[in-house]
Design a protein around this motif. Structure first.
Motif, PDB file in Angstrom:
ATOM      1  N   TRP A   1       0.833  -1.200   0.000  1.00 36.21           N
ATOM      2  CA  TRP A   1       0.000   0.000   0.000  1.00 36.21           C
ATOM      3  C   TRP A   1       0.875   1.261   0.000  1.00 36.21           C
ATOM      4  CZ3 TRP A   1      -4.446   2.130  -1.049  1.00 36.21           C
ATOM      5  CH2 TRP A   1      -4.684   3.431  -0.597  1.00 36.21           C
ATOM      6  N   ALA A   2       1.891   1.287   0.836  1.00 36.96           N
ATOM      7  CA  ALA A   2       2.740   2.477   0.934  1.00 36.96           C
ATOM      8  C   ALA A   2       3.470   2.743  -0.386  1.00 36.96           C
ATOM      9  CB  ALA A   2       3.734   2.310   2.076  1.00 36.96           C
ATOM     10  N   LEU A   3       3.907   1.700  -1.055  1.00 35.99           N
ATOM     11  CA  LEU A   3       4.572   1.881  -2.347  1.00 35.99           C
ATOM     12  C   LEU A   3       3.567   2.335  -3.410  1.00 35.99           C
ATOM     13  CD1 LEU A   3       7.151   1.726  -3.973  1.00 35.99           C
ATOM     14  CD2 LEU A   3       6.764  -0.728  -4.299  1.00 35.99           C
ATOM     15  N   TYR A   4       2.357   1.799  -3.357  1.00 34.21           N
ATOM     16  CA  TYR A   4       1.292   2.260  -4.254  1.00 34.21           C
ATOM     17  C   TYR A   4       1.048   3.759  -4.062  1.00 34.21           C
ATOM     18  CZ  TYR A   4      -3.547   3.071  -5.770  1.00 34.21           C
ATOM     19  OH  TYR A   4      -4.688   3.599  -6.337  1.00 34.21           O
ATOM     20  N   CYS A   5       1.150   4.230  -2.824  1.00 33.32           N
ATOM     21  CA  CYS A   5       0.942   5.655  -2.551  1.00 33.32           C
ATOM     22  C   CYS A   5       1.983   6.512  -3.250  1.00 33.32           C
ATOM     23  CB  CYS A   5       0.963   5.921  -1.046  1.00 33.32           C
ATOM     24  SG  CYS A   5      -0.453   5.236  -0.161  1.00 33.32           S
ATOM     25  N   GLU A   6       3.205   6.011  -3.373  1.00 37.89           N
ATOM     26  CA  GLU A   6       4.238   6.745  -4.103  1.00 37.89           C
ATOM     27  C   GLU A   6       3.816   6.933  -5.558  1.00 37.89           C
ATOM     28  OE1 GLU A   6       8.144   5.093  -3.723  1.00 37.89           O
ATOM     29  OE2 GLU A   6       7.823   4.486  -1.637  1.00 37.89           O
ATOM     30  N   LYS A   7       3.343   5.861  -6.185  1.00 36.47           N
ATOM     31  CA  LYS A   7       2.907   5.936  -7.579  1.00 36.47           C
ATOM     32  C   LYS A   7       1.658   6.801  -7.710  1.00 36.47           C
ATOM     33  CE  LYS A   7       3.427   2.368 -10.163  1.00 36.47           C
ATOM     34  NZ  LYS A   7       3.426   1.190 -11.036  1.00 36.47           N
TER      35      LYS A   7
ATOM     36  N   ASN B   1      20.999   0.901 -11.342  1.00 39.87           N
ATOM     37  CA  ASN B   1      19.586   0.988 -11.730  1.00 39.87           C
ATOM     38  C   ASN B   1      18.763   2.003 -10.955  1.00 39.87           C
ATOM     39  OD1 ASN B   1      19.029  -1.234 -13.816  1.00 39.87           O
ATOM     40  ND2 ASN B   1      20.216  -2.332 -12.272  1.00 39.87           N
ATOM     41  N   THR B   2      19.301   2.556  -9.869  1.00 39.85           N
ATOM     42  CA  THR B   2      18.548   3.518  -9.065  1.00 39.85           C
ATOM     43  C   THR B   2      19.384   4.778  -8.847  1.00 39.85           C
ATOM     44  OG1 THR B   2      19.344   2.964  -6.833  1.00 39.85           O
ATOM     45  CG2 THR B   2      17.650   1.525  -7.783  1.00 39.85           C
TER      46      THR B   2
ATOM     47  N   GLY C   1      12.626  10.790  -9.076  1.00 43.61           N
ATOM     48  CA  GLY C   1      12.850  10.232  -7.740  1.00 43.61           C
ATOM     49  C   GLY C   1      11.842   9.156  -7.407  1.00 43.61           C
ATOM     50  N   MET C   2      10.571   9.392  -7.792  1.00 46.60           N
ATOM     51  CA  MET C   2       9.553   8.369  -7.581  1.00 46.60           C
ATOM     52  C   MET C   2       9.872   7.114  -8.391  1.00 46.60           C
ATOM     53  SD  MET C   2       6.770   6.814  -9.220  1.00 46.60           S
ATOM     54  CE  MET C   2       6.410   7.978 -10.547  1.00 46.60           C
ATOM     55  N   LEU C   3      10.271   7.304  -9.653  1.00 48.58           N
ATOM     56  CA  LEU C   3      10.615   6.152 -10.492  1.00 48.58           C
ATOM     57  C   LEU C   3      11.834   5.417  -9.937  1.00 48.58           C
ATOM     58  CD1 LEU C   3      10.083   7.632 -14.062  1.00 48.58           C
ATOM     59  CD2 LEU C   3       8.724   5.839 -12.971  1.00 48.58           C
ATOM     60  N   SER C   4      12.786   6.174  -9.406  1.00 44.38           N
ATOM     61  CA  SER C   4      13.951   5.543  -8.794  1.00 44.38           C
ATOM     62  C   SER C   4      13.529   4.685  -7.603  1.00 44.38           C
ATOM     63  CB  SER C   4      14.956   6.605  -8.345  1.00 44.38           C
ATOM     64  OG  SER C   4      16.062   5.999  -7.692  1.00 44.38           O
ATOM     65  N   TYR C   5      12.564   5.187  -6.832  1.00 47.52           N
ATOM     66  CA  TYR C   5      12.059   4.401  -5.703  1.00 47.52           C
ATOM     67  C   TYR C   5      11.285   3.176  -6.181  1.00 47.52           C
ATOM     68  CZ  TYR C   5      13.293   7.166  -1.576  1.00 47.52           C
ATOM     69  OH  TYR C   5      13.961   7.754  -0.545  1.00 47.52           O
TER      70      TYR C   5
END
Length: 586
Positions: free
Chosen positions: A442-448, A499-500, A464-468
């Motif tokens: 859920w928390a990672l979905y919130c980033e997207k 890659n990040t 930065g979001m894509l890097s995460y």
């Protein structure tokens, strides 16, 4: 992370709590199931998990983690498992059928941890039993009883530390330790206690420096005097014994291999961790391939952002630019905290458009304590708090801060976990438990989701979001690579570096975390993928009837659940025409 930390519990008498199977044989399946989980949950609440997320109460006791306690715990959950096997899910109400799936997963996870004797390894690269206890000093003390409980707890520290050391020695004897490389320097987390010049300088004295005015001055003075005595006579000696053990025995003799497969019964153990942290029955090879596929897709999106900002060069050159240009970094710890607060407040202005039901709980933004910051993640959140790591500012890029804040504060951990705790329609074992695949997913979905919410002000923030996202997808590759495919530490670090946009310091601490905590890193991306896929399915099926607020409320109303339960609930959401769980929803 938070669910049933079996190594940190105190045992009550199982036989006095659990009724014999025959005593409830004539009752309905629903009543029998409720009797089982109510009795076990009552017992479980008499346990104590001293944890950074333990809430706002101050316990008077540290857990019993000795051999007899572990044996009693094993018997309890083995008995519960046998009782659950007598319940026919078809005879339960639909609600209880879901509860049975969730509850059975909790018990199976707890039982697996005991059978593999995880209590013999009560630490990893960034958390430890002594660090968890130290977190109690940072809780909110409101009453005289809180202080008295705290003093009692401190007095139990020699016994508790001695039990933990005995468990660690048993683990060491059978090769069940974190890898040596991930423990180097971790003894420094003990020295703030052992090296404090006076009891008043000791971190455990911190709650006594400013006490609530409702406590009379004479009582405050008496409590402070007791604190000085217990720190001198119990806290410091316990930590000195621990420090000597770590330096002279445990760290020098820890296993040198990195992989979970090299642990006792390693292949089965790693598979059990995959099941625990993902709630899915996937093999390491399957997860590794999912990671490779997702990394390739995210890399294409990263290249798109590079074109958008007219960067001339390849991805490695762009990553070097992001890691080294001062414009992307805060100049002071307070500036980093201020920016995190601004981002969190920006979300507050958007929340009503994306969520129909909001938590009552609020959270503070505070720096990670200095004694653990060098080994800690960039941030961490939960009920009431968003911790921001201000150590080594050149490794804390501002372009990643929006994604980090959405993940750790709201609408991530400091939003989702209070919603579960405040949902009185759920049984308590669902309100107060945490499943990593759901919570981290859920928390990672919130980033997207931040892209749709307009939370990323610049293309660099979006990168930065894509890097995460890439970081979490790469974890699928790295975790399985290390634990099942023979990857080296340097190989794992290089994969994240290439890659990040993570700073090298953060890459080092993260890789050590994956090495020391098999499987946990798998939960994030697989959990997010389940939510993204479920949303796409709902949007396609419902068309114009799809309401994003109703979808989010449906997901959050569940509390923390295994991914198959989440997927089944979204199927029901579709079948019901996209209706949300709350009457006032549009």
């Amino acid at each position: 992370m938070r669910l049933l930390k079996s190594g940190l519990m105190m045992v009550a008498s199982a036989s006095a709590i659990m009724a014999a199977p025959g005593a409830v044989a004539q009752e309905s399946a629903d009543a029998r199931f409720k009797a089982i989980y109510t009795a076990e949950w009552t017992w479980r609440q008499n346990q104590k998990a001293d944890d950074e997320d333990s809430g706002d109460h101050i316990s008077a006791h540290l857990p019993d983690v000795g051999p007899a306690a572990q044996a009693e715990r094993l018997k309890m959950w083995t008995d519960v498992t046998a009782k659950l096997a007598t319940i026919d899910p078809a005879q339960l109400t639909p609600e209880n059928r879901i509860d049975l799936q969730i509850y059975s997963n909790q018990i199976a996870t707890a039982l697996a941890a005991l059978r593999y004797r995880e209590y013999e390894k009560p630490l990893n690269a960034d958390t430890s039993f002594w660090g968890n206890v130290a977190g109690t000093a940072r809780q909110s003390f409101k009453t005289e009883q809180d202080y008295r409980n705290y003093l009692t707890m401190l007095g139990e520290m020699p016994r508790y530390f001695a039990q933990q050391i005995a468990n660690m020695k048993a683990g060491e004897a059978r090769g069940f330790t974190p890898p040596k490389i991930t423990l180097e320097g971790r003894d420094a987390t003990v020295t703030p206690i052992t090296d404090a010049k006076t009891p008043q300088d000791n971190p455990f004295y911190a709650p006594f420096k400013t006490m609530p005015a409702v406590i009379p001055a004479a009582t405050q003075a008496a409590l402070r005097a007791q604190a000085v005595a217990v720190i001198q006579n119990a806290v410091v000696p316990a930590h000195k014994s621990l420090l000597a053990f770590l330096r002279d025995d445990y760290i020098p003799h820890a296993k040198t291999s990195l992989d979970a497969y090299s642990l006792p019964d390693g292949k089965a153990y790693y598979q059990s961790k995959i099941r625990e942290f993902t709630t899915l029955d996937l093999t390491p090879a399957q997860i590794h391939q999912i990671g490779l596929d997702e990394v390739a897709g995210i890399r294409a999106q990263m290249l798109g952002v590079m074109k958008e900002v007219d960067f001339e060069g390849d991805l490695p050159a762009f990553l070097t630019y992001l890691r080294t240009d001062p414009r992307f970094y805060a100049k002071t710890p307070q500036a980093l905290l201020d920016r995190a607060a601004w981002i969190a407040k920006t979300f507050d202005g958007k929340a009503k458009d994306w969520f129909g039901h909001l938590p009552r709980s609020r959270f503070a933004i505070i720096p990670v304590p200095a004694d653990i910051a060098p080994f800690y993640t960039g941030g961490r959140g939960g009920p009431g708090v968003y911790l921001v790591n201000t150590y080594n500012l050149p490794s804390r890029p501002l372009y990643s801060l929006a994604a980090l804040t959405l993940h750790e504060s709201a609408p991530g951990h400091a939003f989702q976990m209070p919603l579960a705790a405040e949902n009185k329609d759920l049984p308590p074992f669902r309100q107060q438990s945490y499943i990593s695949a759901y919570g981290e997913g859920w928390a990672l979905y919130c980033e997207k989701l931040g892209v749709e919410m307009g939370m990323y002000d610049t293309p660099y923030d979006r990168f930065g979001m894509l890097s995460y996202q890439m970081w979490r997808a790469a974890r699928l590759v790295v975790d399985t690579g290390i634990h099942a495919m023979g990857w080296t530490r340097a190989q794992a670090q290089a994969y994240l570096h290439d890659n990040t946009a993570l700073a090298d310091h953060e890459i080092e601490t993260e890789v050590d975390r994956y090495i020391a905590w098999p499987g946990q890193a798998l939960s994030y991306y697989l959990g997010e993928k389940a939510i993204v896929d479920a949303r796409a399915k709902a949007q396609k099926a419902l068309g114009p009837k799809f309401n994003i607020r109703a979808f989010h409320d449906t997901v959050l109303q569940l509390g923390s659940v295994p991914l198959p339960v989440l997927q089944a609930r979204v199927d029901r959401f579709i079948a019901e025409g996209g209706k949300g769980p709350y009457p006032d929803e549009e």
